[in-house]
Design a protein around this motif. Structure first.
Motif, mmCIF file in Angstrom:
data_model
loop_
_atom_site.group_PDB
_atom_site.id
_atom_site.type_symbol
_atom_site.label_atom_id
_atom_site.label_comp_id
_atom_site.label_asym_id
_atom_site.label_seq_id
_atom_site.Cartn_x
_atom_site.Cartn_y
_atom_site.Cartn_z
ATOM 1 N N ILE A 178 0.882 -1.019 0.216
ATOM 2 C CA ILE A 178 -0.083 -0.025 -0.169
ATOM 3 C C ILE A 178 1.033 1.215 0.146
ATOM 4 O O ILE A 178 1.630 1.676 0.978
ATOM 5 C CB ILE A 178 -1.020 0.004 1.315
ATOM 6 C CG1 ILE A 178 -1.876 -1.149 1.119
ATOM 7 C CG2 ILE A 178 -1.812 1.265 1.274
ATOM 8 C CD1 ILE A 178 -2.580 -1.234 2.498
ATOM 9 N N ARG B 73 1.189 5.414 0.102
ATOM 10 C CA ARG B 73 0.173 6.304 0.874
ATOM 11 C C ARG B 73 0.568 7.720 0.366
ATOM 12 O O ARG B 73 1.726 8.044 -0.018
ATOM 13 C CB ARG B 73 0.320 6.295 1.979
ATOM 14 C CG ARG B 73 -0.052 4.810 2.644
ATOM 15 C CD ARG B 73 0.014 4.990 4.330
ATOM 16 N NE ARG B 73 -0.016 3.284 4.790
ATOM 17 C CZ ARG B 73 -1.075 2.698 5.048
ATOM 18 N NH1 ARG B 73 -2.396 3.229 4.713
ATOM 19 N NH2 ARG B 73 -1.139 1.462 5.216
ATOM 20 N N ASN C 138 -5.957 11.207 3.350
ATOM 21 C CA ASN C 138 -5.362 10.194 2.583
ATOM 22 C C ASN C 138 -5.798 9.745 1.290
ATOM 23 O O ASN C 138 -6.903 9.447 1.140
ATOM 24 C CB ASN C 138 -4.921 9.039 3.694
ATOM 25 C CG ASN C 138 -4.152 9.421 4.755
ATOM 26 O OD1 ASN C 138 -2.978 9.378 4.565
ATOM 27 N ND2 ASN C 138 -4.709 9.658 6.058
ATOM 28 N N THR D 102 -5.001 6.495 -1.020
ATOM 29 C CA THR D 102 -3.738 5.004 -1.211
ATOM 30 C C THR D 102 -3.876 4.421 -2.452
ATOM 31 O O THR D 102 -5.099 4.140 -3.097
ATOM 32 C CB THR D 102 -4.180 4.148 0.207
ATOM 33 O OG1 THR D 102 -5.393 3.636 -0.208
ATOM 34 C CG2 THR D 102 -3.882 4.970 1.150
#
Lengths: 117, 110
Positions: free
Chosen positions: A20, A22, A74, A76
């Motif tokens: 992942i 970010r 955020n 992602t």
């Protein structure tokens, strides 16, 4: 000046693992993007995201990839089962509007270098 | 396939000279055109944007667009060693994606 921030700056993972990446886009921006650049190659568009949904995606953005805005800040990019050929610099970007111009340019983050071994 | 073509270079010019960078694109529906500068290992940064035929000047930079010929160029006057970088041409159609060329490497020698 506000900026797009990406973490981590470098990620090493083994083939088949999930990663992942970010990003925190600029706070008042509405459009979010992921691009990637394989070493020595051109910058390639992966996906754009607006109003909590994908607005456009490229052929590269297959079922292995997904994007999410889990909260108000955020953004992602998830790669479900990494392959060697996923090794690249991944750039997150954001813009105020979808129509890019001098008043609404694409702001790139510094990138996450993903190395798949 | 929508292509954006650039000569990879390196283009070498002496300090103070004019650097001329060229780009052609295949999609006649392209609407706006961008020049980005990318230093090695860094992210692209926007230096010029043009959407109508003709010239657009900003400081030492001039972008030129000819939609009939599907051609975009960037002129850098009074080139400085700090201009040494890869210059990326990017083209946008009706969608959200920017389609980038591979870039031209510019080297300005003192």
């Amino acid at each position: 000046e506000p900026e797009v921030t990406q973490t981590p700056s470098h990620q090493v993972t083994q083939m088949g693992q999930e990663v992942i990446l970010r990003c925190v886009p600029i706070s008042n921006h509405l459009y979010f993007y992921w691009y990637r650049q394989i070493l020595g190659q051109k910058v390639e568009f992966l996906v754009s995201f607006y109003n909590n949904e994908i607005s456009e995606k490229s052929e590269i953005f297959d079922d292995q990839f997904s994007v999410e805005r889990p909260d108000g800040s955020n953004f992602t990019l998830k790669i479900r089962s990494t392959k060697l050929e996923d090794s690249a610099m991944y750039f997150c970007a954001s813009s105020l509007r979808g129509e890019l111009s001098y008043n609404s340019p694409l702001h790139f983050g510094n990138g996450t270098r993903l190395t798949v071994t | 396939q929508k292509e954006v073509e650039q000569n990879s270079g390196p283009l070498s010019v002496p300090e103070g000279a004019i650097a001329s960078l060229n780009c052609t694109y295949s999609d006649r529906g392209s609407q706006s055109f961008f020049w980005y500068r990318q230093y090695s290992g860094k992210s692209p940064e926007l230096i010029m944007f043009i959407y109508s035929n003709g010239d657009k000047e900003d400081g030492r930079f001039t972008a030129q667009l000819n939609k009939a010929s599907q051609y975009v160029s960037l002129l850098i006057r009074d080139s400085q060693p700090s201009d040494s970088a890869t210059y990326l041409c990017a083209v946008k159609g009706s969608g959200y994606a920017l389609n980038f060329g591979k870039g031209t490497s510019l080297l300005v020698t003192p």
